[in-house]
Design an enzyme around this catalytic site. Structure first.
Site: not given
Ligand code: NAI
Length: 337
Positions: A124, A171, A205, A229
């Site tokens: 962002y 991740k 995931d 988000d």
């Protein structure tokens, strides 16, 4: 004590739900002096700017705002007002409680979790480049300062609210440096400041799969900006959708309370938007202001209205036949009755 609160109605369904939240807060006994301010696509005509200086300065001065959603153009156009606001006011922590609600039937009836999202950096940061024709990049910025700050916020929140467990979704198997730093800071802060809080990490995931399989295994989730988000909306889907999940953007000096949902152009102007998410955000705001009795009154009222499940009171997103107005009036009646 009378509080001054900046009210930003925003775009799309924003003015409808902001009006509803204001009416409910006014009926709760809290004394609020509302200062209505512009932001979003609707501010451009009057101020030539999506985030007028006047709006920013008022929030800095009064330190608390209740904000409706604002529209952000896709694939071009002006930069997100939300991202600008969070950065300029240093609202580094997004807090989004997600819980099963009375009378709202979903696959689960035992969700009780809080999403803590880092609100100022990651992808962002908006640093994008065209390297050459047909090749573009977006820079993911991660700083030790922001990672430590959000980790500290999350563990402090756990202590203050009697929460037991923090799970980080990441991740770092792929983004070894950026998500790696996020994890390193979370681990260090937990070891130093919250060894009593259970802590674990899941690759995102797998985390998403675990969330939809059994959300009750989670207590608090701590995530960097983009993951936070997305996972917030996923969590909203577990408890009845975006119409029932509130939020707060907290910094060291200011706080902006807003629902997780956007401006919902598909239903704007139709008097069917669910105002509950913004009403719940207003309850978070009242608690923040120390107006706990008024907050409790509103909470009891909407729980009562949801629980008795008169379909003419409820908005269509939660299976009702009513409108923004009928729900708002039912909550106000429940408070007065
Ligand atoms: P959205 O959250 O506005 O809508 C997604 C779906 O949920 C739509 O079907 C909508 O009708 C429904 N929905 C949302 N809020 C609802 C409510 N209160 N009651 C009943 N149904 C509701 O997300 P979308 O469509 O992806 O984004 C629309 C615009 O909102 C975009 O410009 C986006 O950038 C902006 N946005 C703004 C946010 C903010 O100001 N905090 C947050 C998210 C998106």
């Amino acid at each position: 004590m009378k509080h001054t609160v900046c009210l930003i109605p925003g775009d799309g369904i924003g003015p409808e739900v902001a009006r509803a939240a204001r009416l409910v807060v006014d009926a709760s006994g809290a004394e609020i002096n509302w200062l209505e301010l512009a932001a979003g696509a609707g501010a451009v005509a009057k101020y030539g700017d999506v985030l007028p200086q006047e709006t920013l300065e008022a929030i800095q001065r009064y330190q608390v705002a209740l904000k409706g959603p604002v529209t952000t153009p896709i694939g071009g156009g002006f930069k997100s007002v939300n991202v600008q606001l969070r950065k300029k006011l240093n609202l580094y922590a997004a807090v989004r409680p997600v819980r099963s609600m009375p009378g709202i039937q979903t696959r689960y009836d035992n969700v009780e979790l809080v999403v803590i999202r880092e609100n100022t950096e990651g992808l962002y940061s908006g640093i994008e480049n065209e390297v050459t024709e047909g090749v573009v990049t977006s820079l993911k910025v991660t700083t030790r300062k922001a990672c430590e700050r959000i980790a500290r916020f999350a563990f402090r929140y756990a202590h203050e609210r009697g929460r037991k467990k923090v799970t980080v979704f990441h991740k770092a198997n792929i983004m070894k440096m950026t998500d790696g730093l996020f994890l390193e800071c979370a681990r260090a802060v937990r070891t130093a400041e919250a060894p009593d809080i259970e802590y674990n990490e899941l690759i995102i995931d797998n985390g998403c799969m675990q969330l939809v399989k059994d959300p009750s295994q989670f207590d608090m989730l701590l995530l960097e900006n983009l993951y936070g988000d997305m996972v917030s909306d996923l969590c909203a889907g577990l408890v009845g959708g975006l119409g029932v999940v509130p939020g707060a953007n907290i910094g060291d000096t200011c706080a902006v309370f807003e629902a997780v949902h956007g401006s919902a152009p598909d239903i704007a102007g139709k008097n069917v938007a669910n105002p509950l998410a913004l009403i719940m955000s207003a309850v978070m705001m009242l608690n923040y202001l120390g107006e706990t009795a008024a907050a409790e009154r509103i909470k009891n009222a909407y729980n009562h209205v949801l629980g008795r499940r008169r379909l003419e009171d409820l908005t269509p997103d939660i299976g009702g036949r009513g409108t923004t107005k009928t729900f708002t009036e039912a909550v106000i009646r429940a408070m007065n009755g």
